[in-house]
Design an enzyme around this catalytic site. Structure first.
Site, PDB file in Angstrom:
ATOM      1  N   GLU A 242     -77.874 -11.401  -3.262  1.00  0.00           N
ATOM      2  CA  GLU A 242     -76.446 -11.219  -3.045  1.00  0.00           C
ATOM      3  C   GLU A 242     -76.339  -9.313  -2.014  1.00  0.00           C
ATOM      4  O   GLU A 242     -75.090  -9.763  -1.550  1.00  0.00           O
ATOM      5  CB  GLU A 242     -75.649 -10.864  -5.021  1.00  0.00           C
TER       6      GLU A 242
ATOM      7  N   MET B 151     -89.671   9.722   6.817  1.00  0.00           N
ATOM      8  CA  MET B 151     -88.488  10.328   7.203  1.00  0.00           C
ATOM      9  C   MET B 151     -88.855  10.971   5.675  1.00  0.00           C
ATOM     10  O   MET B 151     -89.069  12.498   5.471  1.00  0.00           O
ATOM     11  CB  MET B 151     -87.367   9.960   6.238  1.00  0.00           C
TER      12      MET B 151
ATOM     13  N   PHE C 139     -75.343 -15.530 -21.485  1.00  0.00           N
ATOM     14  CA  PHE C 139     -75.830 -16.331 -20.643  1.00  0.00           C
ATOM     15  C   PHE C 139     -75.609 -15.758 -18.806  1.00  0.00           C
ATOM     16  O   PHE C 139     -74.371 -16.137 -19.500  1.00  0.00           O
ATOM     17  CB  PHE C 139     -76.580 -17.699 -20.219  1.00  0.00           C
ATOM     18  N   GLN C 140     -76.337 -14.818 -18.410  1.00  0.00           N
ATOM     19  CA  GLN C 140     -75.572 -14.185 -17.180  1.00  0.00           C
ATOM     20  C   GLN C 140     -74.655 -13.344 -17.759  1.00  0.00           C
ATOM     21  O   GLN C 140     -73.618 -13.686 -16.557  1.00  0.00           O
ATOM     22  CB  GLN C 140     -75.487 -15.286 -16.150  1.00  0.00           C
TER      23      GLN C 140
ATOM     24  N   LYS D 139     -64.512 -17.755 -15.447  1.00  0.00           N
ATOM     25  CA  LYS D 139     -64.611 -19.533 -15.581  1.00  0.00           C
ATOM     26  C   LYS D 139     -63.436 -20.592 -16.059  1.00  0.00           C
ATOM     27  O   LYS D 139     -62.977 -20.914 -14.876  1.00  0.00           O
ATOM     28  CB  LYS D 139     -66.247 -19.976 -15.580  1.00  0.00           C
TER      29      LYS D 139
END
Lengths: 215, 592
Positions: free
Chosen positions: B79, B502, B141-142, B191
């Site tokens: 993602e 850096m 969940f999630q 959902k």
């Protein structure tokens, strides 16, 4: 190809001036910290979930010094009013107003004048059961109301400006204060002036998207 | 590249890539039947042609609706890749890029990229799946509080509550991302909301009535500021990213050339003014050119447009342009006097402000001496590097070779670190929207996914190259699988010094050379890694290979990775140390 060339730092032309931490140009010899002041800011916001979280998150993220924050519904059920007491320097207060105005559901923001009508409510529970008359006397002295009285505790409410509330709390200490709940300041501009209002109410000056050019 | 975002492109017109969009016709257009199809219709109505994302449980109804749409979905490996690709798409086109992810880990993987877009005011719309409304708050969940997590890093975000309003939420989020000061917006999509039935058409992009950014600046204020600027003895223009965002580069050019005012850009505005023009001083700040830093330090009047005076630009505020009256124009009133006090504040869109300011100038500043001085600084502080043909390859040389081998309108993307600075210092940018990088947030790993987004946004005949570091490349190199699958013609030059260069540079300068966790004792062979992904891999180990291999990699039509073994000890200069005085930039470590 021989690497970076040019006069050393100590051989370069140098400017004359200096700025302070707020980015104002100052006399380099007389740099002074800006003084903070206490002021009331009122914001009219859309009454939708998450607005308060947005506003309070903004203040913690930007480290604004907020003394109190109240929120409640208004004459229009779709709108809420947020009242803030902040202690900041002038540039800080300006930033509070502008950042607040940027939050999408915020309709208008305004700093109130010193003469704004301000009130706070405090509920005090004291151990005054054995001397109810004295508790009553102090309550009356501050135009308060007794909400609950029992054998051991008395609960009163006091409303007023911040100074009066602080004085009242001091006066009740003699009985032993068990618990305090304060609402924080609610405020409106005095007289016919608008506090922070919607476009239709002819009070859009200082509202979103405009920059207060005080010069 | 379609810089003009005013006219949304119909999703049904043939795309640059000439792929399956043409197969769809008007009758294929998504019917609004569910919340999910309303979401897709909102994107179509906004002219969205591409979406970058990763599938997942809670976002499945939205993807299902995408099945019937002409919108082309680019499935990314992660993602973070999706959000960076979408952001870069926005940078190149000027229209919000769209990324999609599922709830929980999908959404949290977007967070870095959303924060990146927020810092750089990039137009971006993120759509995230969410667990069904009844499960919200139950640690399902999630489940993650995506709206809560992204609140401080979005311009606005929405938790959609009904199938009837979800399309409108997306239209508003799209409209807000592009209007006024651009930025990322997010719509969280439970959902049950996307699965629920509705026939509500979301309409086109909108913005709420509470959002009214000023178009033109106050005319009297412009006139006062122009009067002051015309009196300047040492005038300079500081053009920020807002100039690019407002498509005001032409107006900047006309103003600067007519009144003969030197132009300094910030890093996000690289390319807003042609760097090969004699009035260009390139960009200022921590690793900006010596002449740009001298100019912004010695100026007596600065016209700063569309910049937020980031600390990497200003150095210490106490020593920033300390002799200058500051004219600060920005579309966001909150930026005025936030970091540097504005003596002449102007709130408005950069394009409108330049036009107003141009018309209000009573005459050009009399600044012949200053122009001579600026020219002298350009002679005194040329951008240069040491080169020994038998020694290790200097990264600056590689940047120059690639610049010479590519067309003027080539898009350059980068990761973050030393390679990013060399790519910005030694490439001559002459066109807007050809520099695509991560500035405010400094997100390592930005380069490759950004190259994917830029490639999809760019014209077919426009080249896209990426300069990356080995550390930066390793953070998102899985996106190479996407570049191969989508047959994207990009060339990635990994300037490989086997270090987080850096950080190593700072350790050498400020931490007594204690190189803690900055050097990589072992690096994968990036050319072989490329081949494993199905891309072409090249390796450059000595100077005599540079030009030929660069050309070969550029000529390859498809993704290629060039692993360039550069001098591991090379550092980035000039340098203004953090919080330092721009006028005292160091040309080498011993001047720090």
């Amino acid at each position: 190809m021989s690497g970076l060339q040019g006069p050393d730092p100590n051989e370069r032309a140098r400017p004359q001036g200096k700025r302070n931490e707020q980015g104002f140009r100052i006399d380099p010899e007389a740099a002074a910290e800006p003084e903070t002041r206490r002021t009331v800011i009122s914001a009219l916001v859309e009454n939708e979930p998450g607005v308060l979280a947005k506003v309070s998150g903004l203040f913690s993220r930007r480290q604004f010094n907020i003394e109190s924050l109240t929120v409640g519904t208004t004459e229009d059920e779709e709108l809420s009013r947020i009242t803030l007491v902040v202690e900041e320097s002038d540039p800080g207060i300006e930033q509070v107003e502008k950042q607040l105005a940027k939050v999408i559901p915020v309709i208008s923001v305004r700093e109130l004048a010193d003469d704004a009508v301000q009130r706070e409510l405090v509920i005090l529970k004291v151990n005054g059961g054995s001397q109810p008359d004295k508790v009553q006397a102090v309550t009356e002295m501050y135009d308060g109301t007794t909400l609950d009285a029992g054998p051991r505790t008395i609960t009163v409410q006091i409303t007023g400006d911040e100074q009066k509330i602080n004085d009242a709390i001091d006066a009740f200490r003699q009985f032993g204060i068990r618990e305090i709940a304060r609402t924080g300041q609610a405020a409106l501009a005095r007289g016919e002036r608008w506090t922070a209002a919607t476009e239709g109410s002819q009070a859009t000056e200082g509202a979103k998207g405009t920059y207060a050019d005080d010069d | 590249m379609s810089g003009d975002g005013a006219t949304p492109v119909s999703p049904n017109t043939e795309t640059d890539r000439g792929d399956d969009a043409a197969e769809h016709d008007e009758t294929d257009r998504t019917e609004v039947q569910t919340g999910a199809s309303a979401v897709i219709r909102a994107l179509e109505n906004a002219g969205v042609r591409y979406a970058f994302g990763v599938q997942g449980g809670a976002i499945m109804p939205v993807y299902d609706a995408l099945y019937d749409s002409a919108i082309d979905h680019i499935t990314m490996a992660h993602e973070q890749g999706a959000v960076h690709a979408a952001t870069a798409y926005g940078t190149v086109t000027g229209d919000p890029g769209v990324c999609m992810a599922t709830s929980g880990p999908g959404a949290t993987n977007l967070v870095t990229g959303i924060a990146d877009a927020n810092m750089d005011s990039e137009p971006l719309l993120a759509l995230t799946g969410q667990v069904p409304t009844d499960f919200v708050g139950n640690d399902a969940f999630q489940e993650t509080d995506t709206v809560g997590v992204t609140r401080p890093i979005t311009k606005a975000n929405y938790f959609s509550s009904s199938p009837d309003t979800v399309g409108g939420d997306v239209s508003e989020a799209f409209g807000l991302a592009k209007m006024g000061r651009q930025g990322p917006t997010l719509v969280d999509l439970p959902k049950d909301v996307t699965q629920g039935e509705t026939d509500a058409d979301p309409g086109g992009p909108t913005t709420p009535g509470t959002y009214n950014p000023a178009e033109e600046a106050d005319q009297a204020a412009v006139e006062r500021a122009a009067e002051r600027f015309a009196q300047a003895e040492r005038p300079v223009i500081l053009a920020g990213g807002g100039v690019m965002k407002a498509d005001a580069c032409e107006q900047l050019y006309e103003f600067a050339t007519e009144f003969e005012v030197p132009v300094v850009t910030t890093m996000p505005a690289i390319g807003a003014f042609p760097e090969d023009h004699e009035l260009s001083l390139s960009w200022a700040g921590m690793h900006g050119t010596g002449y740009a830093n001298m100019a912004i330090t010695m100026t007596d009047c600065m016209l700063a447009v569309g910049t937020r005076f980031d600390d990497r630009l200003t150095g210490g505020i106490d020593t920033f342009a300390p002799d200058a009256d500051i004219i600060h124009a920005d579309i966001d009133p909150a930026e005025i006097s936030k970091n540097v006090h504005a003596d002449y504040p102007l709130v408005g869109d950069a394009k409108a402000v330049f036009e107003q300011f141009h018309a209000a100038m009573p005459q050009a500043p009399e600044a012949d001496e200053w122009l001579e001085q600026v020219a002298q600084w350009k002679d005194e502080y040329p951008m240069d590097y040491e080169m020994d043909e038998d020694g290790p390859i200097k990264p600056q040389f590689v940047v120059e070779v690639v610049d010479a081998a590519t067309a003027d309108d080539t898009i350059v993307t980068t990761g973050v670190g030393q390679h990013q600075m060399w790519a910005s210092q030694y490439w001559t940018y002459t066109k807007p929207r050809t520099w695509v990088s991560s500035h405010g947030l400094g997100t390592m790993g930005y380069g490759l996914p950004a190259a994917i987004g830029a490639r999809i946004a760019a014209d077919d005949d426009q080249q896209v190259v990426c300069f990356d570091g080995d550390g930066s490349f390793l953070m998102t190199c899985q996106e190479l699988s996407v570049a191969v699958r989508e047959e994207l013609d990009i060339t990635v030059f990994v300037l490989n010094n086997a270090a987080i260069g850096m950080v190593r540079q700072w350790q050498d300068a400020f931490y007594e050379q204690r190189r803690m966790a900055s050097e990589y004792p072992w690096m994968p062979a990036f050319d072989k890694l490329a081949e494993a992904f199905g891309a072409r891999g090249f390796r450059i180990e000595s100077y005599d290979e540079v030009e030929e291999t660069v050309q070969e990699a550029l000529d390859y039509e498809g993704p290629s990775i060039v692993d360039v073994f550069i001098d591991p000890e090379e550092n980035v200069y000039p340098m203004v140390p953090s919080g330092g005085d721009n006028g005292l930039f160091a040309l080498s470590e011993d001047q720090l």
